[in-house]
Every structure is written in structure tokens, then in C-alpha cells.
Design an enzyme around this catalytic site. Structure first.
Site, PDB file in Angstrom:
ATOM      1  N   ASP A   8      46.154  35.644  44.524  1.00  0.00           N
ATOM      2  CA  ASP A   8      45.204  35.964  43.459  1.00  0.00           C
ATOM      3  C   ASP A   8      45.477  35.050  42.267  1.00  0.00           C
ATOM      4  O   ASP A   8      46.612  34.989  41.776  1.00  0.00           O
ATOM      5  CB  ASP A   8      45.344  37.425  43.032  1.00  0.00           C
ATOM      6  CG  ASP A   8      44.838  38.392  44.093  1.00  0.00           C
ATOM      7  OD1 ASP A   8      44.411  37.923  45.168  1.00  0.00           O
ATOM      8  OD2 ASP A   8      44.874  39.615  43.849  1.00  0.00           O
ATOM      9  N   ASP A 131      33.764  46.075  48.437  1.00  0.00           N
ATOM     10  CA  ASP A 131      34.783  46.865  47.752  1.00  0.00           C
ATOM     11  C   ASP A 131      34.213  48.251  47.516  1.00  0.00           C
ATOM     12  O   ASP A 131      33.084  48.389  47.042  1.00  0.00           O
ATOM     13  CB  ASP A 131      35.142  46.225  46.411  1.00  0.00           C
ATOM     14  CG  ASP A 131      35.534  44.760  46.559  1.00  0.00           C
ATOM     15  OD1 ASP A 131      36.115  44.420  47.606  1.00  0.00           O
ATOM     16  OD2 ASP A 131      35.261  43.974  45.641  1.00  0.00           O
TER      17      ASP A 131
END
Length: 250
Positions: A8, A131
Site C-alpha cells: 500500500d 469492498d
């Protein structure tokens, strides 16, 4: 079962967030390309990159770090990227740079026509990131919950021709609470394309549980905080997954 380390990216650094909160970022490396090399040396067969700044800004923000990672390992294993991908030009540029897959999340939900165009133009290279929390899809870096059911959107996007779906349980991501196996299997059964699990992977027991349901259509799992915190040894986990696959095939 493909174990996919996550890198990330925030402000050019490799970080991990808790439940998508940019204010709860732990920096694990200031050299993302070196981190990519580390995971490849540990046996990774694919890498999962997230441009966190890009996800919130709606446009690419960590391109230098992304290119450095591709230059370091892109010739050896596939690299996939999500975050801030909102137009076809961005997809084309990333694929030209050497990415194998781009992940479209918020833009797929808000603008399905864009996803359809992307699948048509770049078939085989488009992954959808869904998500969700309690079965409802979230967008905009998880900051907004929609009324869309995960399975309904997944079937729609499958019809468009996306390569696979990454399903993240945002209630568990970065919390080391274990993968939501039940919800992941439910989604995998709803579609024919592969599903990649994400959010909450914490230990070898999770790997065993995922391998038990791999044949439902679960291609792999994103490995995040657990492999950075030391709760999960990545190489040991991939070895375990391979061994379980071999025993199933025997």
C-alpha cells in the site's frame, strides 16, 4: 491458492492502514521497490499494489513508486494495481508501463459504463475490486456505503468481461480478525470468474480455511498487515497452501 502480498503506497512509502483510515497509517518501508523484491524473494507469485493517495484523490498519485516496483520485479511476476484509476488513458499508461492487471473499484460502481469500456478495450487485464461491509458495497476509499448488494454487482461486472473480483471485507481489513470465509464463498458461488479474498488475514489457520474452499472459485488471498507485523510468515504460508493443494490433487 495464490498468496498475494499487498504493498500500500502513501506519499511514496509502503504503509498499512487500519480499516482504510489514512490517519492510522503505519510506515513499513520508505523503499517500496525493495519491499517488492523482498516478497518476490520470499516466494510471491503476484503483487498487489494500492495507490492510497490516488484512491482518495481519484487520480494517480504514486506513479514514481509504482514504476520503480514494476522495474524491479515486473519482469518476473504479475503486478496488479488499484487506486485512482478512473479513465482509459490511465489504464493504458499503466499497462504500457508493465502492469499485468489494473483494479477498478469505486469507478466501476459509480460508472459501470467505464468498466464495460475498460473490459472491452483491455480484456484480460481488468480486475474489479468490491469492498463491502455487511454485504453492502462501499466506495471512495471505503468512506461511503452504498445500497448495492455485492453479489448483484459482481454478476453484472462478470457479464462485462472482468478477469476476476477482489472482495474485501472492510470491517476486518487491517484488524487481523480473520478472513470472512462465509461471505467470500457466498460471492464466489454467485459468479463463475475467480474471486480473490481480502481483509483480515491473520494466521495459518486462515490459509487452511481458505484452501478448504478454494474449489468454490477462490483464486487467492491478499496478504496485508499480518505479513508486515510478523503474525504470518509469508513463505511458510505459501508453502502450506501449495502442500494442501497437492494433497487435494493427489
Amino acid at each position: 491458492m495464490l498468496l498475494i502480498p499487498a504493498i500500500d503506497l502513501k506519499d511514496g512509502q509502503c504503509v498499512r492502514l487500519k480499516q482504510g483510515d489514512m490517519d492510522q497509517a503505519t510506515i513499513f518501508s520508505e523503499e517500496p521497490a525493495a519491499m517488492a523484491r523482498h516478497w518476490v524473494d520470499r516466494g510471491a507469485r503476484r503483487l498487489h499494489l494500492v495507490d492510497l493517495n490516488g484512491a482518495f484523490a481519484g487520480k494517480p498519485k504514486n506513479e514514481d513508486a509504482i514504476r520503480a516496483i514494476i522495474e524491479e520485479v515486473g519482469g518476473e511476476i504479475p503486478v496488479q494495481l488499484g487506486g485512482g484509476i478512473r479513465d482509459l488513458n490511465t489504464i493504458e499508461r499503466y499497462l504500457d508501463d508493465g502492469l499485468s492487471y489494473v483494479i477498478i473499484g469505486t469507478a466501476a460502481v459509480k460508472n459501470p459504463g467505464f468498466l464495460q469500456d475498460a473490459c472491452t478495450a483491455f480484456g484480460g487485464h481488468i480486475i474489479v475490486g468490491l469492498d463491502a461491509k455487511d454485504g453492502k458495497v462501499a466506495t471512495d476509499g471505503w468512506s461511503k456505503l452504498t445500497g448495492h448488494e455485492v453479489a448483484d454487482l459482481a454478476r453484472k461486472f462478470e457479464d462485462y468481461g472482468c478477469e476476476s473480483i477482489i472482495y474485501t471485507d472492510i470491517g476486518r481489513d487491517g484488524m487481523l480478525q480473520g478472513i470472512n470465509i462465509e461471505a467470500t464463498v457466498r460471492l464466489a458461488r454467485a459468479v463463475k470468474i475467480p474471486v480473490i479474498a481480502s481483509g483480515g488475514l491473520s494466521n495459518l489457520t486462515d490459509i487452511e480455511s481458505l484452501c478448504e474452499v478454494e474449489d468454490e472459485g477462490i483464486e487467492g488471498v491478499i496478504c496485508g498487515r499480518a505479513i508486515y507485523s510478523g503474525d504470518l510468515d509469508f513463505a511458510a504460508a505459501q508453502t502450506l497452501a501449495d502442500r494442501l493443494r497437492e494433497s487435494d490433487d493427489a
